[in-house]
Write an enzyme that holds these catalytic residues in place. Structure first.
Site, PDB file in Angstrom:
ATOM      1  N   LYS A  66       0.834  -1.193   0.000  1.00 58.48           N
ATOM      2  CA  LYS A  66       0.000   0.000   0.000  1.00 58.48           C
ATOM      3  C   LYS A  66       0.873   1.249   0.000  1.00 58.48           C
ATOM      4  O   LYS A  66       0.662   2.175  -0.791  1.00 58.48           O
ATOM      5  CB  LYS A  66      -0.937  -0.009   1.217  1.00 58.48           C
ATOM      6  CG  LYS A  66      -2.023   1.054   1.147  1.00 58.48           C
ATOM      7  CD  LYS A  66      -2.885   1.088   2.417  1.00 58.48           C
ATOM      8  CE  LYS A  66      -3.695  -0.166   2.637  1.00 58.48           C
ATOM      9  NZ  LYS A  66      -4.966  -0.179   1.881  1.00 58.48           N
ATOM     10  N   ARG A  87      -3.244   2.719   8.351  1.00 62.00           N
ATOM     11  CA  ARG A  87      -3.496   1.527   7.544  1.00 62.00           C
ATOM     12  C   ARG A  87      -2.287   0.603   7.521  1.00 62.00           C
ATOM     13  O   ARG A  87      -1.162   1.050   7.351  1.00 62.00           O
ATOM     14  CB  ARG A  87      -3.820   1.921   6.107  1.00 62.00           C
ATOM     15  CG  ARG A  87      -5.114   2.647   5.933  1.00 62.00           C
ATOM     16  CD  ARG A  87      -5.198   3.245   4.538  1.00 62.00           C
ATOM     17  NE  ARG A  87      -6.361   4.108   4.393  1.00 62.00           N
ATOM     18  CZ  ARG A  87      -7.552   3.678   3.984  1.00 62.00           C
ATOM     19  NH1 ARG A  87      -7.730   2.420   3.671  1.00 62.00           N
ATOM     20  NH2 ARG A  87      -8.558   4.528   3.881  1.00 62.00           N
ATOM     21  N   GLY A 146      -7.325  -7.593   3.674  1.00 60.27           N
ATOM     22  CA  GLY A 146      -8.241  -7.731   4.797  1.00 60.27           C
ATOM     23  C   GLY A 146      -7.696  -8.507   5.972  1.00 60.27           C
ATOM     24  O   GLY A 146      -8.388  -8.742   6.958  1.00 60.27           O
ATOM     25  N   MET A 192      -4.985  -7.793   7.920  1.00 61.13           N
ATOM     26  CA  MET A 192      -4.516  -7.012   9.065  1.00 61.13           C
ATOM     27  C   MET A 192      -5.431  -5.812   9.285  1.00 61.13           C
ATOM     28  O   MET A 192      -6.395  -5.611   8.563  1.00 61.13           O
ATOM     29  CB  MET A 192      -3.072  -6.589   8.833  1.00 61.13           C
ATOM     30  CG  MET A 192      -2.132  -7.766   9.070  1.00 61.13           C
ATOM     31  SD  MET A 192      -0.473  -7.350   8.578  1.00 61.13           S
ATOM     32  CE  MET A 192      -0.751  -6.906   6.890  1.00 61.13           C
ATOM     33  N   ARG A 229      -2.535  -1.098  -6.787  1.00 57.42           N
ATOM     34  CA  ARG A 229      -1.694  -2.298  -6.758  1.00 57.42           C
ATOM     35  C   ARG A 229      -1.984  -3.108  -8.012  1.00 57.42           C
ATOM     36  O   ARG A 229      -3.032  -2.910  -8.644  1.00 57.42           O
ATOM     37  CB  ARG A 229      -1.971  -3.126  -5.497  1.00 57.42           C
ATOM     38  CG  ARG A 229      -3.397  -3.623  -5.431  1.00 57.42           C
ATOM     39  CD  ARG A 229      -3.665  -4.363  -4.119  1.00 57.42           C
ATOM     40  NE  ARG A 229      -5.064  -4.758  -4.031  1.00 57.42           N
ATOM     41  CZ  ARG A 229      -5.678  -5.137  -2.926  1.00 57.42           C
ATOM     42  NH1 ARG A 229      -5.017  -5.151  -1.777  1.00 57.42           N
ATOM     43  NH2 ARG A 229      -6.932  -5.501  -2.937  1.00 57.42           N
ATOM     44  N   HIS A 277     -15.190 -10.111  -0.375  1.00 56.64           N
ATOM     45  CA  HIS A 277     -14.097 -10.929   0.164  1.00 56.64           C
ATOM     46  C   HIS A 277     -13.986 -12.283  -0.535  1.00 56.64           C
ATOM     47  O   HIS A 277     -12.921 -12.689  -0.995  1.00 56.64           O
ATOM     48  CB  HIS A 277     -14.312 -11.117   1.663  1.00 56.64           C
ATOM     49  CG  HIS A 277     -13.264 -11.968   2.303  1.00 56.64           C
ATOM     50  ND1 HIS A 277     -13.433 -13.310   2.533  1.00 56.64           N
ATOM     51  CD2 HIS A 277     -12.014 -11.659   2.724  1.00 56.64           C
ATOM     52  CE1 HIS A 277     -12.333 -13.795   3.089  1.00 56.64           C
ATOM     53  NE2 HIS A 277     -11.457 -12.808   3.234  1.00 56.64           N
ATOM     54  N   SER A 288      15.777 -40.966 -16.725  1.00 56.68           N
ATOM     55  CA  SER A 288      14.511 -40.297 -16.458  1.00 56.68           C
ATOM     56  C   SER A 288      14.244 -40.407 -14.960  1.00 56.68           C
ATOM     57  O   SER A 288      14.090 -41.510 -14.430  1.00 56.68           O
ATOM     58  CB  SER A 288      13.393 -40.953 -17.268  1.00 56.68           C
ATOM     59  OG  SER A 288      12.165 -40.325 -16.977  1.00 56.68           O
ATOM     60  N   CYS A 319      10.054 -37.952 -15.204  1.00 54.20           N
ATOM     61  CA  CYS A 319       8.702 -38.379 -15.556  1.00 54.20           C
ATOM     62  C   CYS A 319       7.837 -38.587 -14.328  1.00 54.20           C
ATOM     63  O   CYS A 319       6.779 -39.160 -14.410  1.00 54.20           O
ATOM     64  CB  CYS A 319       8.741 -39.647 -16.412  1.00 54.20           C
ATOM     65  SG  CYS A 319       9.413 -41.068 -15.554  1.00 54.20           S
ATOM     66  N   TYR A 363      14.497 -32.564 -20.472  1.00 54.16           N
ATOM     67  CA  TYR A 363      13.041 -32.559 -20.674  1.00 54.16           C
ATOM     68  C   TYR A 363      12.309 -32.881 -19.379  1.00 54.16           C
ATOM     69  O   TYR A 363      12.899 -33.411 -18.437  1.00 54.16           O
ATOM     70  CB  TYR A 363      12.636 -33.549 -21.767  1.00 54.16           C
ATOM     71  CG  TYR A 363      12.754 -35.004 -21.382  1.00 54.16           C
ATOM     72  CD1 TYR A 363      11.705 -35.674 -20.754  1.00 54.16           C
ATOM     73  CD2 TYR A 363      13.921 -35.712 -21.652  1.00 54.16           C
ATOM     74  CE1 TYR A 363      11.826 -37.013 -20.390  1.00 54.16           C
ATOM     75  CE2 TYR A 363      14.042 -37.049 -21.291  1.00 54.16           C
ATOM     76  CZ  TYR A 363      12.997 -37.700 -20.661  1.00 54.16           C
ATOM     77  OH  TYR A 363      13.122 -39.000 -20.301  1.00 54.16           O
TER      78      TYR A 363
END
Lengths: 888, 888
Positions: free
Chosen positions: B24, B94, B103, B105, B338, B454, B770, B838, B858
Site C-alpha cells: 500500500k 493503515r 483484509g 490485518m 496495486r 471478500h 529419467s 517423468c 526434458y
C-alpha cells in the site's frame, strides 16, 4: 613388450615382487639371494602371461627366444643338458600366481624326458624302475595338462595294469611294469589326440609353459578367485626349475613344513615328509606321511640344514614360512617358501611371539592377525561338560565347532546353502574340484588325508571348522551314506564336528562361547592403543550389556526398546493400548507398562555404569504388536462361518478392524520411529519418563549414568526438533521432580537418505548421529531386506550385479557416499557432533576401515563382534598411518 | 536502528520498494511521485515493524519522536491540525505488507476525532449526523482493534439501538442516534477495559500504530501467510494518511476499480462504488454497489480524472491496477493502487494485449501469466450440452466448475478435506475468518456480496471456482441447510457450481475438457520460443497420446505398460503365466499376450509418429496381478470349513500358495522393475518383441517411429547392463528378422537413491536417464506414499515438519540434491546422455524451475498438464535469463 624371463639369480631388483614373479617365483628368487639351496631355474613373469592372453593365447618369437636363451644358461649353470643322454636336464614347469591359489593351477614335472633319456637314465643310474616311473609321471601330467587327455584315463590304465600284474600299490610296480604303463600311456595319447607325445624337450617346454599360462582360466581357478575376490587380471608366473628327485634313492624324500606350528602357533618344527616320493604324493594325502622331526633320524645333515634355513627364512620374511623341500641322495633342496596359512589361535600367538622376539613391531603384530581369524576364536565351541560318545576321531585340521546336516556332494552343498541350511560336507578326501562345495559348507569332514591335505589347507584359509583323516568312517558317496562303528548316517542327518579336537558327534551338541583371555586379550590390548574409533555394542538386555562390557565395549551404541514392549507378559497391555481410542486411554495402559520398562532401563544402566548407553525410543510400527493379519482374518472368517461365539467374534472383529487400520503397504517406509511419536507422543513420553526415572534413582544411589536418547527414522529436521522437544520437556520434568541433575544427550539415527543429504541442518539440533546402515542401505538401494536380500542377493552376487552383500559390508559407492556427506557436513556445522554407526556393518572389518577413513567417532556392533571391531578399528588406523607414512 | 518514517513525497530512493514500504505504501508513494491526487500522509517502514517486535512489541523514543515530527509536517502540509476545532486533522492508520494480504490485518479510520472535535465538526459542517457517524466509526474500530473490545459488542449496541429507535438501517439513524450510540460505545469501552477512550489524538495515534503492527500476528494473518507461503519475517508497514470522506455529502462516494476487466481481461473500466459511504462499506459487500461507469453521471469531473489516472498508472506499472478511490465533495482522491488480481482468462488476455500495446515485451507477457492461472483454464467446465435447470444464479466471481458436498462451516470444510472429500463451502458471505475454510474447499458459493467482495477476491487469488451474491438462496448456517426455489439442501448434498457462468446446479453435472485455442494458444506459442526444456507427456493409451499431441507434447516420456497386462480380458492369461512353474510354460502364456501388446504399441507409436515414445518395461511386482491375499485367504478358509468343493479348494489353495510365495513385506522395495526381469527375463523379452515388431511393421508402412525402451528400479550398474543386454539382443533379433533398421534407445529411470549416487557409472551404459521422482522421493524420505503421504502429510505440513508435500513439489534439499548429482555427474561422463523427469513433479512449475536450473533436457507429465509445463519451462528459462542479466 620386452620378454621378461630371468634366472633366479638374475632378476632385476625392480621386478622382485610377488606381483611380477608370482608367490612361488618370489620365494625361490629370495631364497636364491639368501644363498639357500634352491635348484637352478628361471621365472617367466606374470606380465608375460597377460601378454600371452592379449595375443590370443599364443607364444611369440621374442618370448620363445628368451626362454631358449635361459635354457642355455640353465644348461651352462647345471652342467646338464636337454636331451643329453649323459647328463640329461629335466625340469619342472610350475605355476605361481601373485596371490596364493594352492593347487588351483597346473604344474608339469620331469619335463625333458623322452624315450631316449628314459633309457639312458635307466642304464646310467642302473635303476630302470626309477627311470620309467619318472617317465610315466611325466606322461601322465603332460598328457592331462598339456594335451588335454582326461586324467581318469591314465588312472584307469594304471589301475588295470596293477590288477593284471597283481601289484598292490605303485611301489610294488616293477621296472618292466612302468615300461608297459609308459607304452600304454603313449598309445592313449596317440588315440585320444591323434598326436604323438612330443619327444623334443624344447617343444615339450614351450607347450607346457603355454598350458600353465592357460590354467589361469581353468574352472576351479576361476571359482577360487571368485571366492577369494582375487582379480582375474593378475595372471600367473611360470617357474622352470631343474628337477631334483625325492624318489631317487633311500636317502631321498620330499616334504612340506612350517617354521612354526600353524595350528597352535608354537615355535617348533612342524611338517610331514615321505621318503622315496615326489611332491604330489605328500600333498594329495594318498600315503600317510611321517612327521618332519623324524627326518633327523633318517637324513640328519639335511634335517640340521633345514632347521637352520627355517631361522634364516623367518628372519628374512618376518613371518612364519610354509616351505616345500626335497632331499635327493641326502642333499637338501628348497622348492618353495611362502608365508604360511595358520589357524586363528596360531595367528595370534605367532604375532605376539614375533613381536616379543623383536622380529616385528607391536603395530605389525596387530596388523598380522586377520579379523576373520579373531572372529573364529570367538566362535562357539562344544561345551566341555557335555557328555557324549564321539562317533569318530580324525585330525583337527581347522578349529571351531560346526553343526549341520550331512551332504556328500558339491551339488547338494550348494543347493542346501541356497535354502540357508547349515551343512557339513563329508567326503573321502577333497580335491580342487570340491572348492565350491567347501565354500558352501559350514564345516568339512574327510576320512582321508593329513594336516596338509587339500581339505585342511583350504578350510584353514576359509576359517571353516574341518576334520580330516577320520579313517574309521566308511563313506559311500554314491549311496549318500557313511558307516562308522556299525551306525549308518544318511544325507540330511545332523552331526557336530569340533575342528579343534578332531571329534565327530552324531546330532547337535551344546555349544559355548569362548572367553577372551591370554594371547587374544593381550593382542586386543595392543590394538586398543592404536585405534581411534570407539567401539560400542548393540545390546537390549542386561545380559547382553554384561557381555559387551566383558568384550571391551566402551558403551552401548544401540539399545532397542522393542523387546520391552514385546515380551509375553506385556504384550496384552500393549495390545490394549493400541486398541484404545484416545490418547488418555493409551496413557492409562502405558502407565502400566512404565514400571516394567523402568526396571529394564535400570538394569542396563547399572550394568553399564560409567559408560554411555544409547537408548532408541520405539521404532517399529504399532501393527507389529498386533496379531498377524492372516491369523486374525482366518479366525474371523471361521467364527463367521460358525455363526456362533458372537462375543468372541465381536472381539476378533474389533482386532481385525484395528489391524486393518494400522496395516501398511510398505511398513518399512511407514509409521515408524519418529513418525509414530508425532501421532502418539505419549509413547515417547512414557519411555523417556521410564529412562529418566531409572537414571535419577540410580544417580541418587551413587551410580554413574550416561543416558543418551536416540530418535529413529528422521527424514526432516522438523521431525527431529519436534521429537527432541518431547524428549527434553519430559526428561527435564522428571529430573526436576527428582531434584537431580544428569547430563543426557539427544541424537538421531541417520537411516533415511534424506537425513544424510540434509545432515547439515539436522546437525544443528542433534548431539549425535548414528548411521543405521541396515535401513539406510534398504532405502538407498530400494531393496527390502525381507524381500530382496533373501530372494535375490545370491543371484546378484553370482552374476556380479553387485560386488558384495551391502547389508554385510557397506556399499561404498552409494550408501558410503551418503555416510561421508552426512559425516563431513554434520561435523562441519556442529563441532561437538558425535558420529557413529549402529547397523550391521558396524561390526564388519571392511566397513570399519571405511568408517575410520570417513572420520566417524565410533562403531557399535553385536557384543560378540566387539573384539573383532576393536582389532579392525586398530588395523584401519594403522593402515591409514602406514599408507600416509609411505607416501611422504 | 534509525527511525524510518517518511512523508509520501520524502521517501529516500533506495527505500522505494514494496519490501520496505509495504504494497500500500509503495503504491501511495509512487502515485504521489506521479503527481496523482493522493491525500497527504506518511509511511512507517516494515523495518520499524520488525524492530518493534524485536523490542518486545514496544514503541521506542526515537520512533515516537520521528512519528510526531512527521505529524507536524503533515499538519504543515495540509493546513489541518490534530485536535484543532477549526481545522481538525483526522487520519487513517493503515497496514500494508510487502505481499498483498487483503483484509488480513487491521486499519483504524477517522483517528484524531474526540468529543471536542466531533462537536466542532458538527457545528463547522452543520452536519451533526456526519460528525457523530464518523465518531462512532472511529470508536468502533479503535475499540475493537486497539483496545481489544470484542467487535460483536459494538454490533449488538448498534443493532439494539436501531431496534429501539425503529431505524431500518445505518442510513436512517439520526444525528442524535449516533450521539447516543457514541455514548454507549464509550461506556462499553470503560466497562470492558476499565479505561476511558483516549481523547488525545497523538496518544490515539501511537496506540493505533502499535495495534496495526501487532495485527501482523493475528490468527487470520498467520493462517493466510501459511496458505500462501508468505514469510513471517516480512512484517507490515503502517500508513498514516489524512482522512478524506466518501460519506461527506451527496458529491462524495468511495469505490474500487480495475484498469481492465479482471474477469475477462477486456480493456474497459471495471469497478464499483457507493455514494455517501466509506471504504469498508464497499468491500464488505453489505450494500450492493453501482458499477463505476455510473460515476460519470454522478461526478463527471472525477470520473474523467479517474480514467486519465488509469492510463497513467498502467503506463507506469505496466500492469493492470486495482485501485481504491474516494470522492469528497466532488474531488477525487486515490487511496491505493496495486497490481490487480485477475482470472486466468484475464491474465492471458491482458498479457497478450499489453505486449501488443508494447507496454511490455513478449518475454514479460509470458512471465506475466501464472502457471496456476493457466492451469485453471484447463480445468474442466460444465458440458454445454448437458440439460439441467439451474438451482440458482449468482455473480461469476471466479471461473471454473467444481462439484462437491455442501459444507457450511470452516470446521466442516477442514474435516472433510482431511477425508479427501470434494466440498463446496456455502456461506451467506465470507469474512477473513473463513480463510481456512476457503482454502479447504473446492469451490465457494455465497448468497451475498459483489464481484469485489471478500469471497470473490480471495477465491480468484486461489484459483478456486466461486459464485457470490446468489441471493435467491436462503442459507441457514445453524441448521446446516439452504433453501432455494422451495428445495432444501443439507450438509453433504452434492452440488455443482460454475464460476464462469454463475450457475448453481443440484447434484453432479457432466464436465468437459476445454480446448487450447485463441489467446492461450498464442501465449503458449510465445512460451515455446523461450523455453529450453522439452516437454513430453506420460501416456499409456493411444487416446492419451492423442491428447498429449494436441496439448503440444514433444513425445511420450513415460508409457507405463502395466495396463497392457492388467486389462480384464488379459488378466486371466497373465495369472496363468504367474502360476506357471517353468520359464517355458511362462513363455507359452506370454506368447498369448504378445499380439495384444503389439497392437497397443502399434497404436501409440502411430499416434506419436515422428516423435519419441519412451516405453517402460513392466515395473510392478507380479503379485499385483494375483487376487488380493485377504480375498483368497477368506475364500480358502470358507471352502475348508465347508469341507466340500475339493476341486475349487485345491485350485484356490494353489493360488493362495503362489500369492504367499510372491507376497512381499515391502513391495515398493521388492521384486519390481529390473529385478523382476532378472528373475523372469522372458517377460522383458516378450515386451521388447512386441515393441520392435510393432515398430518394424509401422516402419515398413512408412510410419516414422522412435521407440525408447526404459528400465525401472535400477540400483546398480550391473542390473542395468544385464537388462540392456536382454533388450538389445531381443530388439536386434526382431529387427534382423524384419530386415528393417530402426534406431532405438535404451535408458533407465533414476528412482533409487543409489542410482542417483552412482549415476556416473550407469551413465556409461545408458542412452537416457529419467528421474522417477515419485519413487525417488519415497526412498529418499523412506516415506511410503500409501502409508505416510495420506496419513501423515497434512500433519507434517500443518506443523511445518516439511515445507511442502514433496510428492507434489520436488524436495530441493534432499531429492533435488540427488537429481542434481545424477544430472551433472551423468552428463559429465556421457556427453550424449539425455536427462529428463517423468514423476509427478515433472508437471509442477516450481519443480520445473529447479529442473531447468539443474540442466535437465526434458520434463514429462500428464497430457493435461503439458500446457502448464510449457509455460513453466519458458518462465523458468526467462527468469534465469533475467536473473543472469541483472547480475551483470
Amino acid at each position: 613388450m620386452k620378454a621378461e624371463v630371468f634366472l633366479f639369480d638374475e632378476v632385476p631388483k625392480k621386478d622382485i615382487s610377488k606381483k611380477v614373479l608370482g608367490g612361488k617365483g618370489f620365494g625361490l628368487v629370495e631364497m636364491t639371494k639368501l644363498g639357500l639351496p634352491v635348484p637352478a631355474g628361471f621365472v617367466i613373469t606374470t606380465n608375460m602371461c597377460n601378454e600371452f592372453f592379449k595375443k590370443g593365447k599364443r607364444m611369440w618369437p621374442e618370448l620363445e627366444k628368451s626362454i631358449l636363451n635361459n635354457v642355455l644358461k640353465l644348461e651352462r649353470n647345471t652342467g646338464k643338458k636337454f636331451d643329453d643322454a649323459g647328463k640329461p636336464l629335466l625340469v619342472s614347469v610350475r605355476s605361481g600366481a601373485p596371490m596364493s591359489m594352492p593347487g588351483m593351477m597346473d604344474t608339469v614335472l620331469n619335463l625333458g624326458i623322452n624315450d631316449r633319456i628314459a633309457e639312458a637314465l635307466s642304464s646310467k643310474t642302473g635303476d630302470a624302475r626309477f627311470a620309467y616311473d619318472t617317465y610315466r609321471r611325466f606322461i601322465q601330467l603332460f598328457g592331462k595338462i598339456v594335451m588335454n587327455v582326461p586324467g581318469e584315463k591314465f588312472d584307469t590304465i594304471l589301475e588295470r595294469y596293477k590288477e593284471e600284474s597283481g601289484a598292490k600299490n605303485d611301489v610294488s610296480v616293477s621296472a618292466e611294469g612302468w615300461q608297459e604303463v609308459v607304452k600304454r600311456y603313449k598309445e592313449l595319447i596317440k588315440k585320444d589326440t591323434g598326436k604323438e607325445l612330443p619327444q623334443e624337450p624344447r617343444e615339450q617346454l614351450m607347450m607346457a609353459i603355454g598350458a600353465v599360462f592357460n590354467s589361469w582360466w581353468n574352472q576351479r581357478a576361476i571359482e577360487y578367485r571368485k571366492i577369494y575376490n582375487i582379480s582375474d587380471s593378475l595372471g600367473t608366473a611360470v617357474n622352470v626349475v631343474m628337477m631334483v628327485y625325492g624318489n631317487f634313492d633311500d636317502k631321498s624324500g620330499t616334504g612340506v613344513a612350517f617354521t612354526r606350528d600353524p595350528s597352535t602357533g608354537e615355535k617348533k618344527v612342524y611338517g610331514e615328509f615321505l621318503m622315496k616320493a615326489q611332491g604330489e604324493d605328500v600333498v594329495a594325502g594318498i600315503r600317510t606321511p611321517e612327521p618332519v622331526s623324524r627326518l633327523r633320524e633318517q637324513v640328519p645333515k639335511a634335517y640340521d640344514e633345514l632347521m637352520s634355513i627355517f631361522k634364516t627364512l623367518e628372519g628374512h620374511f618376518k613371518d612364519m614360512q610354509d616351505i616345500e623341500f626335497t632331499v635327493e641322495s641326502g642333499k637338501l633342496y628348497m622348492l618353495q617358501t611362502r608365508n604360511g596359512k595358520r589357524t586363528a589361535n596360531a595367528a595370534v600367538k605367532i604375532a605376539l611371539d614375533m613381536a616379543k622376539e623383536k622380529l616385528i613391531s607391536k603395530e605389525e603384530a596387530v596388523l598380522r592377525v586377520e579379523t576373520g581369524q579373531l572372529e573364529r576364536l570367538l566362535y562357539k565351541q562344544i561345551d566341555k561338560n557335555a557328555k557324549a560318545e564321539p562317533l569318530a576321531k580324525g585330525l583337527p585340521a581347522a578349529p571351531g565347532a560346526a553343526i549341520g546336516k550331512i551332504v556328500f556332494t558339491v551339488e547338494d552343498a550348494q543347493s542346501a546353502r541356497k535354502k540357508n541350511e547349515k551343512i557339513i560336507l563329508v567326503r573321502p578326501e577333497t580335491t580342487p574340484e570340491d572348492i565350491a562345495g567347501i565354500a558352501a559348507a559350514d564345516g568339512v569332514l574327510t576320512s582321508r588325508g593329513g594336516m596338509t591335505s587339500h581339505a585342511a589347507v583350504v578350510t584353514r584359509g576359509m576359517g571353516k571348522p574341518c576334520i580330516v583323516g577320520a579313517e574309521e568312517m566308511k563313506i559311500d558317496v554314491r549311496r549318500d551314506s557313511l558307516n562308522v562303528k556299525g551306525k549308518t548316517l544318511k544325507k540330511g542327518d545332523m552331526i557336530t564336528i569340533d575342528g579343534g579336537s578332531g571329534l565327530v558327534f552324531a546330532g547337535e551338541m551344546p555349544l559355548v562361547e569362548p572367553k577372551i583371555s591370554g594371547d587374544v586379550a593381550a593382542l586386543l590390548e595392543w590394538a586398543d592403543k592404536f585405534r581411534r574409533l570407539q567401539v560400542m555394542a548393540n545390546a537390549d538386555t542386561p545380559e547382553m550389556a554384561e557381555k559387551a562390557r566383558q568384550n571391551g565395549a566402551q558403551g552401548i551404541g544401540l539399545d532397542r526398546t522393542e523387546r520391552m514392549f514385546n515380551v509375553q507378559e506385556r504384550l496384552d497391555i500393549v495390545r490394549k493400548m493400541i486398541l484404545a481410542g484416545t490418547a488418555e486411554e493409551r496413557r492409562k495402559y502405558l502407565d502400566e507398562i512404565k514400571p516394567m520398562q523402568k526396571g529394564d532401563f535400570k538394569n542396563i544402566l547399572k550394568a553399564m555404569h560409567g559408560l554411555p548407553v544409547t537408548i532408541r525410543l520405539l521404532d517399529v510400527p504399532l501393527h507389529e504388536f498386533l496379531p498377524k493379519l492372516d491369523d486374525i482374518l482366518v479366525k474371523v472368517t471361521e467364527l463367521r462361518m460358525k455363526r456362533k461365539g458372537s462375543e468372541e467374534l465381536k472381539e476378533s472383529e474389533k482386532v481385525l478392524r484395528r489391524v486393518n487400520e494400522l496395516r501398511e503397504y510398505n511398513p518399512m517406509m511407514g509409521q515408524r520411529g519418529v513418525r509414530l511419536s508425532l501421532m502418539y507422543p505419549e509413547i515417547y513420553v512414557m519411555q523417556v519418563e521410564a529412562i529418566m526415572e531409572a537414571a535419577a534413582e540410580l544417580k541418587k544411589d551413587g551410580v554413574d549414568v550416561e543416558p543418551e536418547i536416540m530418535i529413529s527414522q528422521v527424514a526432516t529436521v522438523g521431525e527431529f526438533r519436534k521429537a527432541r522437544e518431547i524428549v527434553e520437556k519430559t526428561a527435564d520434568r522428571i529430573l526436576n521432580d527428582y531434584g537431580v541433575s544428569i547430563s543426557y544427550k539427544v541424537g538421531t539415527m541417520i537411516e533415511t537418505p534424506r537425513a544424510a543429504l540434509t545432515a547439515k541442518t539436522i546437525a544443528e539440533y542433534a548431539d549425535f548421529f548414528s548411521f543405521g546402515t541396515n535401513d539406510l542401505t534398504q532405502a538407498t538401494f530400494a531393496f527390502s531386506r525381507d524381500d530382496v536380500e533373501s530372494k535375490l542377493m545370491p543371484f546378484y552376487i553370482e552374476n556380479k550385479l553387485i560386488a558384495e552383500n551391502p547389508f554385510g559390508t557397506l556399499d561404498y559407492d552409494g550408501v558410503g557416499r551418503l555416510v561421508s556427506i552426512a559425516t563431513s557436513e554434520g561435523k562441519d556445522k556442529n563441532k561437538k557432533l558425535v558420529v557413529g554407526v549402529c547397523g550391521e556393518t558396524g561390526g564388519d572389518p571392511k566397513s570399519i576401515e571405511f568408517f575410520n577413513e570417513t572420520g566417524l567417532d565410533y562403531v557399535s556392533c553385536s557384543p560378540y563382534r566387539v573384539p573383532v571391531a576393536r582389532l579392525a578399528a586398530a588395523q584401519a588406523e594403522l593402515k591409514k598411518k602406514f599408507a600416509a607414512a609411505s607416501t611422504v
